[in-house]
Design a protein around this motif. Structure first.
Motif, PDB file in Angstrom:
ATOM      1  N   ALA A  21      55.667  41.212  62.245  1.00 52.87           N
ATOM      2  CA  ALA A  21      56.671  41.873  61.412  1.00 52.87           C
ATOM      3  C   ALA A  21      57.629  42.660  62.287  1.00 52.87           C
ATOM      4  O   ALA A  21      57.227  43.261  63.292  1.00 52.87           O
ATOM      5  CB  ALA A  21      55.999  42.817  60.408  1.00 52.87           C
ATOM      6  N   THR A  22      58.896  42.651  61.884  1.00 55.24           N
ATOM      7  CA  THR A  22      59.895  43.415  62.626  1.00 55.24           C
ATOM      8  C   THR A  22      60.998  43.883  61.685  1.00 55.24           C
ATOM      9  O   THR A  22      61.013  43.543  60.504  1.00 55.24           O
ATOM     10  CB  THR A  22      60.452  42.580  63.795  1.00 55.24           C
ATOM     11  OG1 THR A  22      61.211  43.429  64.664  1.00 55.24           O
ATOM     12  CG2 THR A  22      61.372  41.462  63.309  1.00 55.24           C
ATOM     13  N   LEU A  23      61.911  44.648  62.244  1.00 52.93           N
ATOM     14  CA  LEU A  23      62.999  45.224  61.439  1.00 52.93           C
ATOM     15  C   LEU A  23      64.122  44.217  61.231  1.00 52.93           C
ATOM     16  O   LEU A  23      64.504  43.503  62.158  1.00 52.93           O
ATOM     17  CB  LEU A  23      63.555  46.458  62.156  1.00 52.93           C
ATOM     18  CG  LEU A  23      64.634  47.237  61.408  1.00 52.93           C
ATOM     19  CD1 LEU A  23      64.054  47.947  60.191  1.00 52.93           C
ATOM     20  CD2 LEU A  23      65.292  48.247  62.337  1.00 52.93           C
ATOM     21  N   ASP A  24      64.632  44.212  60.016  1.00 55.32           N
ATOM     22  CA  ASP A  24      65.874  43.483  59.760  1.00 55.32           C
ATOM     23  C   ASP A  24      67.020  44.482  59.829  1.00 55.32           C
ATOM     24  O   ASP A  24      67.858  44.438  60.728  1.00 55.32           O
ATOM     25  CB  ASP A  24      65.786  42.784  58.399  1.00 55.32           C
ATOM     26  CG  ASP A  24      66.986  41.907  58.133  1.00 55.32           C
ATOM     27  OD1 ASP A  24      67.909  41.888  58.978  1.00 55.32           O
ATOM     28  OD2 ASP A  24      67.035  41.254  57.081  1.00 55.32           O
ATOM     29  N   ARG A  25      67.023  45.448  58.906  1.00 51.42           N
ATOM     30  CA  ARG A  25      68.072  46.479  58.937  1.00 51.42           C
ATOM     31  C   ARG A  25      67.638  47.672  58.111  1.00 51.42           C
ATOM     32  O   ARG A  25      66.693  47.588  57.316  1.00 51.42           O
ATOM     33  CB  ARG A  25      69.394  45.914  58.402  1.00 51.42           C
ATOM     34  CG  ARG A  25      69.361  45.548  56.930  1.00 51.42           C
ATOM     35  CD  ARG A  25      70.617  44.801  56.496  1.00 51.42           C
ATOM     36  NE  ARG A  25      70.677  44.659  55.039  1.00 51.42           N
ATOM     37  CZ  ARG A  25      70.003  43.746  54.344  1.00 51.42           C
ATOM     38  NH1 ARG A  25      69.182  42.914  54.950  1.00 51.42           N
ATOM     39  NH2 ARG A  25      70.128  43.679  53.021  1.00 51.42           N
ATOM     40  N   VAL A  26      68.346  48.765  58.293  1.00 55.80           N
ATOM     41  CA  VAL A  26      68.069  50.005  57.551  1.00 55.80           C
ATOM     42  C   VAL A  26      69.332  50.421  56.826  1.00 55.80           C
ATOM     43  O   VAL A  26      70.426  50.379  57.399  1.00 55.80           O
ATOM     44  CB  VAL A  26      67.626  51.139  58.513  1.00 55.80           C
ATOM     45  CG1 VAL A  26      67.431  52.450  57.756  1.00 55.80           C
ATOM     46  CG2 VAL A  26      66.345  50.751  59.231  1.00 55.80           C
ATOM     47  N   GLU A  27      69.184  50.804  55.545  1.00 54.55           N
ATOM     48  CA  GLU A  27      70.301  51.361  54.769  1.00 54.55           C
ATOM     49  C   GLU A  27      69.783  52.620  54.079  1.00 54.55           C
ATOM     50  O   GLU A  27      69.135  52.534  53.032  1.00 54.55           O
ATOM     51  CB  GLU A  27      70.799  50.343  53.731  1.00 54.55           C
ATOM     52  CG  GLU A  27      71.397  49.080  54.339  1.00 54.55           C
ATOM     53  CD  GLU A  27      71.724  48.011  53.289  1.00 54.55           C
ATOM     54  OE1 GLU A  27      71.645  48.305  52.078  1.00 54.55           O
ATOM     55  OE2 GLU A  27      72.042  46.886  53.706  1.00 54.55           O
ATOM     56  N   GLY A  28      69.999  53.760  54.660  1.00 56.48           N
ATOM     57  CA  GLY A  28      69.481  54.994  54.081  1.00 56.48           C
ATOM     58  C   GLY A  28      67.965  54.970  54.025  1.00 56.48           C
ATOM     59  O   GLY A  28      67.295  54.770  55.042  1.00 56.48           O
ATOM     60  N   ARG A  29      67.404  55.151  52.795  1.00 51.15           N
ATOM     61  CA  ARG A  29      65.940  55.114  52.632  1.00 51.15           C
ATOM     62  C   ARG A  29      65.404  53.693  52.584  1.00 51.15           C
ATOM     63  O   ARG A  29      64.204  53.477  52.536  1.00 51.15           O
ATOM     64  CB  ARG A  29      65.548  55.824  51.322  1.00 51.15           C
ATOM     65  CG  ARG A  29      65.707  57.335  51.342  1.00 51.15           C
ATOM     66  CD  ARG A  29      65.004  57.953  50.130  1.00 51.15           C
ATOM     67  NE  ARG A  29      65.608  57.602  48.862  1.00 51.15           N
ATOM     68  CZ  ARG A  29      64.934  57.137  47.798  1.00 51.15           C
ATOM     69  NH1 ARG A  29      63.627  56.954  47.864  1.00 51.15           N
ATOM     70  NH2 ARG A  29      65.562  56.868  46.676  1.00 51.15           N
ATOM     71  N   LYS A  30      66.293  52.710  52.570  1.00 51.39           N
ATOM     72  CA  LYS A  30      65.856  51.314  52.431  1.00 51.39           C
ATOM     73  C   LYS A  30      65.633  50.683  53.804  1.00 51.39           C
ATOM     74  O   LYS A  30      66.534  50.662  54.636  1.00 51.39           O
ATOM     75  CB  LYS A  30      66.903  50.507  51.647  1.00 51.39           C
ATOM     76  CG  LYS A  30      67.076  50.992  50.215  1.00 51.39           C
ATOM     77  CD  LYS A  30      67.924  50.050  49.388  1.00 51.39           C
ATOM     78  CE  LYS A  30      69.377  50.087  49.791  1.00 51.39           C
ATOM     79  NZ  LYS A  30      70.217  49.271  48.881  1.00 51.39           N
ATOM     80  N   VAL A  31      64.430  50.174  53.993  1.00 51.49           N
ATOM     81  CA  VAL A  31      64.072  49.509  55.256  1.00 51.49           C
ATOM     82  C   VAL A  31      63.796  48.038  54.938  1.00 51.49           C
ATOM     83  O   VAL A  31      62.833  47.714  54.232  1.00 51.49           O
ATOM     84  CB  VAL A  31      62.831  50.166  55.896  1.00 51.49           C
ATOM     85  CG1 VAL A  31      62.524  49.493  57.243  1.00 51.49           C
ATOM     86  CG2 VAL A  31      63.029  51.668  56.073  1.00 51.49           C
ATOM     87  N   PHE A  32      64.648  47.167  55.440  1.00 51.31           N
ATOM     88  CA  PHE A  32      64.486  45.724  55.225  1.00 51.31           C
ATOM     89  C   PHE A  32      63.731  45.152  56.424  1.00 51.31           C
ATOM     90  O   PHE A  32      64.108  45.381  57.577  1.00 51.31           O
ATOM     91  CB  PHE A  32      65.851  45.045  55.097  1.00 51.31           C
ATOM     92  CG  PHE A  32      66.630  45.478  53.876  1.00 51.31           C
ATOM     93  CD1 PHE A  32      66.549  44.766  52.688  1.00 51.31           C
ATOM     94  CD2 PHE A  32      67.447  46.612  53.912  1.00 51.31           C
ATOM     95  CE1 PHE A  32      67.268  45.158  51.560  1.00 51.31           C
ATOM     96  CE2 PHE A  32      68.176  47.013  52.795  1.00 51.31           C
ATOM     97  CZ  PHE A  32      68.080  46.284  51.615  1.00 51.31           C
ATOM     98  N   VAL A  33      62.674  44.414  56.111  1.00 47.14           N
ATOM     99  CA  VAL A  33      61.818  43.879  57.180  1.00 47.14           C
ATOM    100  C   VAL A  33      61.658  42.370  56.999  1.00 47.14           C
ATOM    101  O   VAL A  33      61.859  41.834  55.907  1.00 47.14           O
ATOM    102  CB  VAL A  33      60.431  44.564  57.191  1.00 47.14           C
ATOM    103  CG1 VAL A  33      60.552  46.012  57.598  1.00 47.14           C
ATOM    104  CG2 VAL A  33      59.767  44.448  55.819  1.00 47.14           C
ATOM    105  N   ARG A  34      61.281  41.720  58.082  1.00 48.40           N
ATOM    106  CA  ARG A  34      61.043  40.276  58.015  1.00 48.40           C
ATOM    107  C   ARG A  34      59.881  39.929  58.931  1.00 48.40           C
ATOM    108  O   ARG A  34      59.560  40.691  59.873  1.00 48.40           O
ATOM    109  CB  ARG A  34      62.295  39.492  58.407  1.00 48.40           C
ATOM    110  CG  ARG A  34      62.810  39.816  59.782  1.00 48.40           C
ATOM    111  CD  ARG A  34      64.132  39.103  60.064  1.00 48.40           C
ATOM    112  NE  ARG A  34      64.836  39.738  61.161  1.00 48.40           N
ATOM    113  CZ  ARG A  34      64.578  39.533  62.439  1.00 48.40           C
ATOM    114  NH1 ARG A  34      63.621  38.691  62.793  1.00 48.40           N
ATOM    115  NH2 ARG A  34      65.261  40.165  63.368  1.00 48.40           N
ATOM    116  N   GLY A  35      59.274  38.788  58.644  1.00 47.20           N
ATOM    117  CA  GLY A  35      58.133  38.412  59.479  1.00 47.20           C
ATOM    118  C   GLY A  35      57.573  37.071  59.092  1.00 47.20           C
ATOM    119  O   GLY A  35      58.145  36.337  58.273  1.00 47.20           O
ATOM    120  N   GLU A  36      56.432  36.761  59.684  1.00 47.79           N
ATOM    121  CA  GLU A  36      55.806  35.470  59.443  1.00 47.79           C
ATOM    122  C   GLU A  36      54.311  35.558  59.664  1.00 47.79           C
ATOM    123  O   GLU A  36      53.821  36.491  60.316  1.00 47.79           O
ATOM    124  CB  GLU A  36      56.419  34.398  60.364  1.00 47.79           C
ATOM    125  CG  GLU A  36      56.433  34.778  61.817  1.00 47.79           C
ATOM    126  CD  GLU A  36      57.386  33.912  62.644  1.00 47.79           C
ATOM    127  OE1 GLU A  36      58.184  33.160  62.073  1.00 47.79           O
ATOM    128  OE2 GLU A  36      57.307  34.007  63.877  1.00 47.79           O
TER     129      GLU A  36
END
Ligand SMILES: CCCCCCCCCC(=O)SCCNC(=O)CCNC(=O)[C@H](O)C(C)(C)COP(=O)(O)OP(=O)(O)OC[C@H]1O[C@@H](n2cnc3c(N)ncnc32)[C@H](O)[C@@H]1OP(=O)(O)O
Length: 227
Positions: free
Chosen positions: A180-195
């Motif tokens: 798992a790793t970071l996609d992007r951050v928008e304020g309190r929102k943390v978008f993540v992606r992984g496999e």
């Protein structure tokens, strides 16, 4: 057919049958960022070969740092879904969490090794999709919350949504590594992606599942979650 370089037995033993009491063990100190949720691996416990393979493929030439590998603290979280009732001889085995951080100590990636027993079945001889989704959600939670802690933030974020694409069946019994790793951050929102990575008969890794998720950092922490 089994892989010649990593036989199944070496993937599963001794993690599948490991039962333990942390209190009785003398374990190395764990850095503060990780301490609330994780405990150190016992000195005698080797890193799972599949985890080492996933790390070497993700970061070629970068040495594996054993001190970045942990297991979930059962003392602090005795009722955790994946680390209590779901564990057993033929269900989930003992997970190993490996965190990669940058020069400032900010967590950039997590890799979570899981032994998978036959009782996790969905299609005959393959892992249930809901089980795989749970493992990915757990890896995303581990990544997001530990990353937030490593940045001096709360480390208290929960899943708002989880999207999983099932690309190939996940064989049982077997083992997998969630990355798992970071996609992007928008304020309190943390978008993540992984496999979710499994080993093919030729020894190479393939993503049997791909996923992305949104975690939202709680305004007032877990204590503010209402029933
Ligand atoms: C102690 C160690 C334990 C570690 C725990 C790790 C977690 C493990 C992973 C899990 O399984 S968590 C359990 C499953 N998740 C939940 O039970 C969460 C239930 N949902 C909630 O509690 C709230 O809906 C949530 C905290 C996610 C959001 O509520 P908030 O009131 O804090 O925020 P708000 O609703 O204002 O949304 C904040 C932003 O996120 C966006 N958002 C929220 N839910 C969304 C969604 N589903 N899809 C897209 N966007 C979403 C929302 O639009 C908004 O965007 P903007 O700021 O741009 O306006």
């Amino acid at each position: 057919m089994r892989c010649a370089c990593l036989p199944l037995e070496s993937l599963l033993a001794p993690w599948m049958s490991l039962r333990r009491t942390e209190e009785a063990e003398s374990l190395p100190e764990v850095p503060e960022v990780y301490r609330a949720r994780y405990s150190a691996l016992p000195a005698a416990q080797p890193l799972p070969p599949l985890l080492v393979l996933a790390l070497s493929q993700a970061s070629p030439g970068v040495p594996v740092r054993r001190e970045q590998a942990f297991r979930r603290s059962r003392t602090n979280f005795p009722n955790h879904f994946l680390h209590s009732a779901s564990q057993g001889q033929d269900a989930l085995g003992e997970a190993v969490y490996y965190f990669e951080a940058d020069g400032e100590g900010v967590v950039q990636r997590v890799f979570v090794f899981w032994p998978l027993g036959v009782l996790l079945e969905g299609p005959p001889n393959f892992c249930h999709g809901g089980c795989g989704a749970s493992l990915l959600d757990d890896a995303f939670g581990a990544f997001t919350n530990t990353r937030l802690r490593s940045m001096g933030l709360s480390g208290q974020a929960v899943t708002a949504y989880l999207h999983v694409d099932y690309k190939a069946p996940t064989p049982l019994p077997g083992a997998a590594v969630c990355a798992a790793t970071l996609d992007r951050v928008e304020g309190r929102k943390v978008f993540v992606r992984g496999e979710l990575l499994v080993q093919k008969p030729d020894g190479t890794l393939q993503a049997s599942m791909e996923a992305n998720a949104l975690f939202v950092e709680l305004k007032e922490g877990f204590a503010s979650m209402k029933k």
